[in-house]
Scaffold this motif. Structure first.
Motif, mmCIF file in Angstrom:
data_model
loop_
_atom_site.group_PDB
_atom_site.id
_atom_site.type_symbol
_atom_site.label_atom_id
_atom_site.label_comp_id
_atom_site.label_asym_id
_atom_site.label_seq_id
_atom_site.Cartn_x
_atom_site.Cartn_y
_atom_site.Cartn_z
ATOM 1 N N PHE A 34 -2.505 27.450 16.240
ATOM 2 C CA PHE A 34 -2.882 27.695 14.843
ATOM 3 C C PHE A 34 -2.708 26.428 14.000
ATOM 4 C CE2 PHE A 34 -2.399 32.248 15.876
ATOM 5 C CZ PHE A 34 -3.551 32.731 15.267
ATOM 6 N N ARG A 35 -1.675 25.643 14.293
ATOM 7 C CA ARG A 35 -1.470 24.398 13.539
ATOM 8 C C ARG A 35 -2.627 23.436 13.776
ATOM 9 N NH1 ARG A 35 0.216 19.820 15.232
ATOM 10 N NH2 ARG A 35 1.229 20.585 17.139
ATOM 11 N N ARG A 36 -3.047 23.313 15.020
ATOM 12 C CA ARG A 36 -4.162 22.419 15.341
ATOM 13 C C ARG A 36 -5.473 22.946 14.767
ATOM 14 N NH1 ARG A 36 -2.639 20.927 21.661
ATOM 15 N NH2 ARG A 36 -1.205 19.210 21.169
ATOM 16 N N ARG A 37 -5.645 24.276 14.789
ATOM 17 C CA ARG A 37 -6.852 24.861 14.198
ATOM 18 C C ARG A 37 -6.949 24.525 12.715
ATOM 19 N NH1 ARG A 37 -8.494 30.185 11.727
ATOM 20 N NH2 ARG A 37 -6.328 30.187 11.072
ATOM 21 N N ALA A 38 -5.754 24.456 12.047
ATOM 22 C CA ALA A 38 -5.730 24.123 10.621
ATOM 23 C C ALA A 38 -5.880 22.620 10.384
ATOM 24 C CB ALA A 38 -4.421 24.610 10.000
ATOM 25 N N GLY A 39 -5.866 21.833 11.468
ATOM 26 C CA GLY A 39 -6.089 20.394 11.336
ATOM 27 C C GLY A 39 -4.856 19.602 10.953
ATOM 28 N N HIS A 40 -3.648 20.165 11.182
ATOM 29 C CA HIS A 40 -2.411 19.478 10.807
ATOM 30 C C HIS A 40 -1.748 18.834 12.015
ATOM 31 C CE1 HIS A 40 -2.640 21.239 6.869
ATOM 32 N NE2 HIS A 40 -2.420 22.479 7.298
ATOM 33 N N THR A 41 -1.358 17.568 11.864
ATOM 34 C CA THR A 41 -0.464 16.982 12.852
ATOM 35 C C THR A 41 0.947 17.489 12.541
ATOM 36 O OG1 THR A 41 0.097 15.034 11.510
ATOM 37 C CG2 THR A 41 -1.872 14.888 12.919
ATOM 38 N N GLN A 42 1.869 17.257 13.460
ATOM 39 C CA GLN A 42 3.246 17.686 13.214
ATOM 40 C C GLN A 42 3.834 16.993 11.989
ATOM 41 O OE1 GLN A 42 5.072 16.850 16.979
ATOM 42 N NE2 GLN A 42 4.514 18.825 17.866
ATOM 43 N N GLU A 43 3.513 15.707 11.797
ATOM 44 C CA GLU A 43 4.035 14.959 10.653
ATOM 45 C C GLU A 43 3.474 15.486 9.337
ATOM 46 O OE1 GLU A 43 3.095 10.926 11.717
ATOM 47 O OE2 GLU A 43 5.184 10.542 12.268
ATOM 48 N N GLU A 44 2.193 15.862 9.335
ATOM 49 C CA GLU A 44 1.567 16.395 8.113
ATOM 50 C C GLU A 44 2.054 17.801 7.811
ATOM 51 O OE1 GLU A 44 -2.733 14.087 8.728
ATOM 52 O OE2 GLU A 44 -2.427 16.134 9.434
ATOM 53 N N TYR A 45 2.295 18.553 8.849
ATOM 54 C CA TYR A 45 2.631 19.967 8.713
ATOM 55 C C TYR A 45 4.097 20.192 8.326
ATOM 56 C CZ TYR A 45 3.375 24.798 10.365
ATOM 57 O OH TYR A 45 3.703 26.124 10.473
ATOM 58 N N ALA A 46 4.987 19.317 8.815
ATOM 59 C CA ALA A 46 6.423 19.508 8.617
ATOM 60 C C ALA A 46 6.833 19.703 7.155
ATOM 61 C CB ALA A 46 7.197 18.345 9.241
ATOM 62 N N PRO A 47 6.392 18.840 6.211
ATOM 63 C CA PRO A 47 6.804 19.050 4.814
ATOM 64 C C PRO A 47 6.237 20.325 4.198
ATOM 65 C CG PRO A 47 5.195 17.269 4.981
ATOM 66 C CD PRO A 47 5.607 17.598 6.375
ATOM 67 N N LEU A 48 5.148 20.827 4.736
ATOM 68 C CA LEU A 48 4.562 22.059 4.195
ATOM 69 C C LEU A 48 5.468 23.263 4.455
ATOM 70 C CD1 LEU A 48 0.810 21.617 5.275
ATOM 71 C CD2 LEU A 48 1.874 21.048 3.084
ATOM 72 N N VAL A 49 6.156 23.248 5.613
ATOM 73 C CA VAL A 49 7.057 24.357 5.938
ATOM 74 C C VAL A 49 8.501 24.020 5.617
ATOM 75 C CG1 VAL A 49 5.617 25.452 7.686
ATOM 76 C CG2 VAL A 49 7.100 23.538 8.335
ATOM 77 N N GLY A 50 8.748 22.772 5.173
ATOM 78 C CA GLY A 50 10.094 22.396 4.770
ATOM 79 C C GLY A 50 11.034 22.060 5.907
ATOM 80 N N TYR A 51 10.480 21.570 7.027
ATOM 81 C CA TYR A 51 11.298 21.189 8.175
ATOM 82 C C TYR A 51 10.948 19.774 8.611
ATOM 83 C CZ TYR A 51 12.794 26.052 8.713
ATOM 84 O OH TYR A 51 13.339 27.294 8.504
ATOM 85 N N GLN A 52 11.784 19.206 9.475
ATOM 86 C CA GLN A 52 11.525 17.875 10.011
ATOM 87 C C GLN A 52 10.447 17.942 11.098
ATOM 88 O OE1 GLN A 52 12.842 14.948 8.942
ATOM 89 N NE2 GLN A 52 13.781 16.185 7.319
ATOM 90 N N PRO A 53 9.670 16.863 11.269
ATOM 91 C CA PRO A 53 8.674 16.840 12.356
ATOM 92 C C PRO A 53 9.304 17.097 13.723
ATOM 93 C CG PRO A 53 8.267 15.045 10.820
ATOM 94 C CD PRO A 53 9.572 15.655 10.403
ATOM 95 N N SER A 54 10.523 16.607 13.938
ATOM 96 C CA SER A 54 11.180 16.826 15.221
ATOM 97 C C SER A 54 11.447 18.308 15.458
ATOM 98 C CB SER A 54 12.494 16.044 15.290
ATOM 99 O OG SER A 54 13.369 16.429 14.244
ATOM 100 N N THR A 55 11.747 19.053 14.370
ATOM 101 C CA THR A 55 11.973 20.487 14.503
ATOM 102 C C THR A 55 10.672 21.202 14.844
ATOM 103 O OG1 THR A 55 13.786 20.410 12.900
ATOM 104 C CG2 THR A 55 12.787 22.567 13.318
ATOM 105 N N VAL A 56 9.595 20.809 14.187
ATOM 106 C CA VAL A 56 8.281 21.386 14.483
ATOM 107 C C VAL A 56 7.919 21.126 15.944
ATOM 108 C CG1 VAL A 56 5.811 21.307 13.957
ATOM 109 C CG2 VAL A 56 7.487 21.194 12.094
ATOM 110 N N ALA A 57 8.183 19.905 16.402
ATOM 111 C CA ALA A 57 7.881 19.559 17.792
ATOM 112 C C ALA A 57 8.688 20.418 18.752
ATOM 113 C CB ALA A 57 8.184 18.078 18.037
#
Length: 283
Positions: A34-57
């Motif tokens: 779903f994240r890729r379908r929305a066109g977000h990389t982990q770095e772009e997506y992380a601040p949107l959910v309020g977490y670190q990119p490493s946590t998203v990964a």
């Protein structure tokens, strides 16, 4: 940071860290799709959910159990049609097989209730520096001096939780024999008893002792920790010699709650426990 990033999380027994559970892998794959379908990389997506990119990964990899807040935010941001919430329900019905402690430590920082039973040693949040140093100095296999310092520093840093979270309910239940074992020597243990009296003075910190006269109690299977998040979710952590379990299964947590409640009823009252500590300090 890219989608191939893997966050490495470990405790003392990292060599024995099991593979992620199938349910967390399934959630991670669904979330990543779903994240890729929305066109977000982990770095772009992380601040949107309020977490670190490493946590998203780590969540994408199925190596970290996501908090409900993360799932709710992801569901809304990614317009996931309820799929992520549906997969998450199944994930919460399985044991988290991760052996790392950092995940638990992160939950400790936001917990509104934290219960600890120990029958081996003084709980980490209540240890003096000398007590903690003795434990790490005598560890087998032997740690280097730098490793000992790092471990002691990390343990003492965690203790700030007691002072920084006055609205968190802390409950500690400890076997009496733990307090009578002269860990680090008689003087070090007297200092530890004094510290216990000081650290458990606040109204939100409850300390109880299971007397040695108690012939049997439901905590004989080993130590356990339970915590409640601001979203009123409960998790548990069980630690063994070479393996540990992060528990999310409601049925298992319910059993641990029953055991902890029984321990509370069989232990000395907080007032009597404090009196015992004062007598031990005097002795």
């Amino acid at each position: 940071m890219t989608d191939s990033t893997i966050e490495t999380i470990g405790i003392q027994n990292t060599a024995n860290e099991p593979e992620p559970s199938d349910s967390l892998k399934a959630f991670g794959e669904a979330h990543k799709a779903f994240r890729r379908r929305a066109g977000h990389t982990q770095e772009e997506y992380a601040p949107l959910v309020g977490y670190q990119p490493s946590t998203v990964a780590s969540i994408d990899q199925g190596r970290r159990f996501p908090q409900r807040r993360f799932v709710d935010q992801a569901e809304e941001i990614l317009d996931a049609f309820g799929v992520l919430k549906g997969v998450y329900k199944h994930a919460t019905r399985e044991k988290g097989l991760a052996s790392w402690f950092r995940q638990w430590a992160e939950l400790e920082e936001v917990a509104i209730s934290l219960y600890t039973f120990e029958n081996r040693l003084v709980p980490g949040l209540l240890q003096t520096e000398e007590y903690a140093r003795t434990l790490f100095r005598e560890r087998v296999p032997v740690l280097t001096d730098s490793e000992i310092e790092a471990q002691v520093t990390a343990r003492l840093a965690r203790q700030s939780l007691l002072g920084e979270r006055p609205n968190t309910s802390f409950s500690f239940i400890v076997e009496e024999h733990v307090l009578r074992r002269p860990t680090g020597g008689e003087e070090a243990m007297r200092e530890q008893i004094e510290h216990l009296l000081e650290a458990t003075e606040p109204r939100n910190v409850e300390f109880q002792v299971v007397p040695m006269s108690r012939g049997y109690h439901p905590g004989l299977n080993g130590p356990m920790q339970l915590l409640e998040t601001p979203e009123n979710e409960w998790f548990a952590y069980l630690e063994g010699q070479e393996s540990s379990q992060f528990i999310v299964k409601p049925q298992t947590i319910s059993v641990l709650h029953m055991r902890y409640a029984k321990l509370r009823s069989q232990a000395l009252t907080p007032e009597d426990s404090r009196s015992l500590l004062e007598r031990m300090r005097g002795a």
